[in-house]
Design a protein around this motif. Sequence first.
Motif, PDB file in Angstrom:
ATOM      1  N   GLU A   3       0.826  -1.203   0.000  1.00 32.11           N
ATOM      2  CA  GLU A   3       0.000   0.000   0.000  1.00 32.11           C
ATOM      3  C   GLU A   3       0.867   1.263   0.000  1.00 32.11           C
ATOM      4  O   GLU A   3       0.347   2.357   0.049  1.00 32.11           O
ATOM      5  CB  GLU A   3      -0.913  -0.002   1.223  1.00 32.11           C
ATOM      6  CG  GLU A   3      -1.964  -1.085   1.193  1.00 32.11           C
ATOM      7  CD  GLU A   3      -3.065  -0.817   0.174  1.00 32.11           C
ATOM      8  OE1 GLU A   3      -3.565   0.313   0.123  1.00 32.11           O
ATOM      9  OE2 GLU A   3      -3.406  -1.743  -0.573  1.00 32.11           O
ATOM     10  N   GLU A   4       2.180   1.079  -0.050  1.00 28.67           N
ATOM     11  CA  GLU A   4       3.081   2.233  -0.049  1.00 28.67           C
ATOM     12  C   GLU A   4       3.119   2.859  -1.439  1.00 28.67           C
ATOM     13  O   GLU A   4       3.249   2.173  -2.449  1.00 28.67           O
ATOM     14  CB  GLU A   4       4.486   1.793   0.357  1.00 28.67           C
ATOM     15  CG  GLU A   4       5.452   2.953   0.478  1.00 28.67           C
ATOM     16  CD  GLU A   4       6.812   2.501   0.966  1.00 28.67           C
ATOM     17  OE1 GLU A   4       7.788   3.157   0.576  1.00 28.67           O
ATOM     18  OE2 GLU A   4       6.882   1.511   1.708  1.00 28.67           O
ATOM     19  N   ARG A  47     -12.065   3.226  -8.330  1.00 27.23           N
ATOM     20  CA  ARG A  47     -13.161   3.023  -7.380  1.00 27.23           C
ATOM     21  C   ARG A  47     -12.684   2.794  -5.953  1.00 27.23           C
ATOM     22  O   ARG A  47     -13.410   3.076  -5.007  1.00 27.23           O
ATOM     23  CB  ARG A  47     -14.026   1.857  -7.824  1.00 27.23           C
ATOM     24  CG  ARG A  47     -14.770   2.157  -9.105  1.00 27.23           C
ATOM     25  CD  ARG A  47     -15.656   1.027  -9.462  1.00 27.23           C
ATOM     26  NE  ARG A  47     -16.619   0.853  -8.374  1.00 27.23           N
ATOM     27  CZ  ARG A  47     -17.848   0.438  -8.537  1.00 27.23           C
ATOM     28  NH1 ARG A  47     -18.266   0.130  -9.711  1.00 27.23           N
ATOM     29  NH2 ARG A  47     -18.647   0.297  -7.516  1.00 27.23           N
ATOM     30  N   THR A  48     -11.491   2.237  -5.770  1.00 31.32           N
ATOM     31  CA  THR A  48     -11.006   1.956  -4.422  1.00 31.32           C
ATOM     32  C   THR A  48      -9.619   2.550  -4.221  1.00 31.32           C
ATOM     33  O   THR A  48      -8.914   2.860  -5.179  1.00 31.32           O
ATOM     34  CB  THR A  48     -10.919   0.442  -4.161  1.00 31.32           C
ATOM     35  OG1 THR A  48      -9.898  -0.108  -5.001  1.00 31.32           O
ATOM     36  CG2 THR A  48     -12.238  -0.260  -4.421  1.00 31.32           C
ATOM     37  N   ARG A  49      -9.243   2.680  -2.968  1.00 34.46           N
ATOM     38  CA  ARG A  49      -7.895   3.160  -2.644  1.00 34.46           C
ATOM     39  C   ARG A  49      -6.840   2.215  -3.210  1.00 34.46           C
ATOM     40  O   ARG A  49      -5.847   2.652  -3.777  1.00 34.46           O
ATOM     41  CB  ARG A  49      -7.736   3.248  -1.134  1.00 34.46           C
ATOM     42  CG  ARG A  49      -8.529   4.320  -0.539  1.00 34.46           C
ATOM     43  CD  ARG A  49      -8.321   4.362   0.949  1.00 34.46           C
ATOM     44  NE  ARG A  49      -8.998   5.548   1.403  1.00 34.46           N
ATOM     45  CZ  ARG A  49      -9.551   5.684   2.574  1.00 34.46           C
ATOM     46  NH1 ARG A  49      -9.486   4.705   3.431  1.00 34.46           N
ATOM     47  NH2 ARG A  49     -10.169   6.784   2.898  1.00 34.46           N
ATOM     48  N   TRP A  56      -1.142   4.106  -9.653  1.00 39.61           N
ATOM     49  CA  TRP A  56      -0.050   5.070  -9.485  1.00 39.61           C
ATOM     50  C   TRP A  56       1.302   4.369  -9.478  1.00 39.61           C
ATOM     51  O   TRP A  56       2.255   4.839 -10.090  1.00 39.61           O
ATOM     52  CB  TRP A  56      -0.234   5.843  -8.192  1.00 39.61           C
ATOM     53  CG  TRP A  56       0.870   6.819  -7.922  1.00 39.61           C
ATOM     54  CD1 TRP A  56       1.974   6.613  -7.133  1.00 39.61           C
ATOM     55  CD2 TRP A  56       0.997   8.143  -8.447  1.00 39.61           C
ATOM     56  NE1 TRP A  56       2.765   7.726  -7.127  1.00 39.61           N
ATOM     57  CE2 TRP A  56       2.192   8.678  -7.929  1.00 39.61           C
ATOM     58  CE3 TRP A  56       0.225   8.916  -9.295  1.00 39.61           C
ATOM     59  CZ2 TRP A  56       2.618   9.969  -8.230  1.00 39.61           C
ATOM     60  CZ3 TRP A  56       0.650  10.205  -9.591  1.00 39.61           C
ATOM     61  CH2 TRP A  56       1.833  10.710  -9.067  1.00 39.61           C
ATOM     62  N   ASN A  57       1.380   3.253  -8.797  1.00 40.90           N
ATOM     63  CA  ASN A  57       2.654   2.545  -8.659  1.00 40.90           C
ATOM     64  C   ASN A  57       3.065   1.782  -9.915  1.00 40.90           C
ATOM     65  O   ASN A  57       4.220   1.387 -10.034  1.00 40.90           O
ATOM     66  CB  ASN A  57       2.603   1.577  -7.474  1.00 40.90           C
ATOM     67  CG  ASN A  57       2.665   2.301  -6.148  1.00 40.90           C
ATOM     68  OD1 ASN A  57       3.032   3.464  -6.064  1.00 40.90           O
ATOM     69  ND2 ASN A  57       2.296   1.608  -5.096  1.00 40.90           N
ATOM     70  N   THR A  58       2.140   1.552 -10.840  1.00 39.93           N
ATOM     71  CA  THR A  58       2.460   0.832 -12.068  1.00 39.93           C
ATOM     72  C   THR A  58       3.091   1.784 -13.065  1.00 39.93           C
ATOM     73  O   THR A  58       2.523   2.811 -13.407  1.00 39.93           O
ATOM     74  CB  THR A  58       1.194   0.200 -12.680  1.00 39.93           C
ATOM     75  OG1 THR A  58       0.623  -0.678 -11.707  1.00 39.93           O
ATOM     76  CG2 THR A  58       1.533  -0.588 -13.932  1.00 39.93           C
ATOM     77  N   ARG A  59       4.278   1.457 -13.511  1.00 44.28           N
ATOM     78  CA  ARG A  59       5.023   2.315 -14.441  1.00 44.28           C
ATOM     79  C   ARG A  59       4.914   1.773 -15.859  1.00 44.28           C
ATOM     80  O   ARG A  59       4.542   0.629 -16.082  1.00 44.28           O
ATOM     81  CB  ARG A  59       6.499   2.404 -14.021  1.00 44.28           C
ATOM     82  CG  ARG A  59       6.722   2.922 -12.608  1.00 44.28           C
ATOM     83  CD  ARG A  59       6.116   4.301 -12.446  1.00 44.28           C
ATOM     84  NE  ARG A  59       6.566   4.921 -11.210  1.00 44.28           N
ATOM     85  CZ  ARG A  59       5.777   5.523 -10.358  1.00 44.28           C
ATOM     86  NH1 ARG A  59       4.489   5.571 -10.581  1.00 44.28           N
ATOM     87  NH2 ARG A  59       6.251   6.096  -9.277  1.00 44.28           N
ATOM     88  N   ALA A  60       5.231   2.604 -16.827  1.00 48.11           N
ATOM     89  CA  ALA A  60       5.156   2.225 -18.245  1.00 48.11           C
ATOM     90  C   ALA A  60       5.902   0.914 -18.464  1.00 48.11           C
ATOM     91  O   ALA A  60       7.011   0.717 -17.973  1.00 48.11           O
ATOM     92  CB  ALA A  60       5.746   3.314 -19.120  1.00 48.11           C
ATOM     93  N   GLY A  61       5.274   0.009 -19.204  1.00 50.46           N
ATOM     94  CA  GLY A  61       5.887  -1.280 -19.493  1.00 50.46           C
ATOM     95  C   GLY A  61       5.606  -2.344 -18.455  1.00 50.46           C
ATOM     96  O   GLY A  61       5.903  -3.507 -18.671  1.00 50.46           O
ATOM     97  N   GLU A  62       5.034  -1.976 -17.307  1.00 47.31           N
ATOM     98  CA  GLU A  62       4.690  -2.947 -16.276  1.00 47.31           C
ATOM     99  C   GLU A  62       3.233  -3.366 -16.442  1.00 47.31           C
ATOM    100  O   GLU A  62       2.429  -2.652 -17.029  1.00 47.31           O
ATOM    101  CB  GLU A  62       4.858  -2.346 -14.880  1.00 47.31           C
ATOM    102  CG  GLU A  62       6.267  -2.026 -14.509  1.00 47.31           C
ATOM    103  CD  GLU A  62       6.378  -1.432 -13.110  1.00 47.31           C
ATOM    104  OE1 GLU A  62       7.492  -1.376 -12.613  1.00 47.31           O
ATOM    105  OE2 GLU A  62       5.359  -1.017 -12.531  1.00 47.31           O
ATOM    106  N   LYS A  63       2.903  -4.516 -15.895  1.00 48.15           N
ATOM    107  CA  LYS A  63       1.521  -4.987 -15.912  1.00 48.15           C
ATOM    108  C   LYS A  63       0.926  -4.802 -14.529  1.00 48.15           C
ATOM    109  O   LYS A  63       1.583  -5.029 -13.528  1.00 48.15           O
ATOM    110  CB  LYS A  63       1.465  -6.455 -16.313  1.00 48.15           C
ATOM    111  CG  LYS A  63       1.905  -6.692 -17.732  1.00 48.15           C
ATOM    112  CD  LYS A  63       1.833  -8.152 -18.085  1.00 48.15           C
ATOM    113  CE  LYS A  63       2.298  -8.353 -19.518  1.00 48.15           C
ATOM    114  NZ  LYS A  63       2.278  -9.761 -19.885  1.00 48.15           N
TER     115      LYS A  63
END
Length: 79
Positions: A3-4, A47-49, A56-63
């Motif tokens: 959750e960080e 819809r959820t936290r 937000w934590n997912t960067r370009a090229g990541e799934k």
Amino acid sequence: MSEELKSCPFCGGNRSLKVFGANADDTLVLSSYVSCENCYSEGPIKRTRSEAIIAWNTRAGEKAWWRSCTDTKNVERNT
């Protein structure tokens, strides 16, 4: 899933989770997103936290892994 929040992908600045439609004890949350306090970039509204944090934590090229509201299995999506 952690959750960080990661730092801003654009400027490395501080970030904060924004929540809309929450009642007093935070049991009802209608939408959430993360924004940078430095450059004001924003993640997508979710819809959820947890979904807002994942987005937000997912960067370009990541799934990213999302949980479907109609299915209890994890569903993989490319974002």
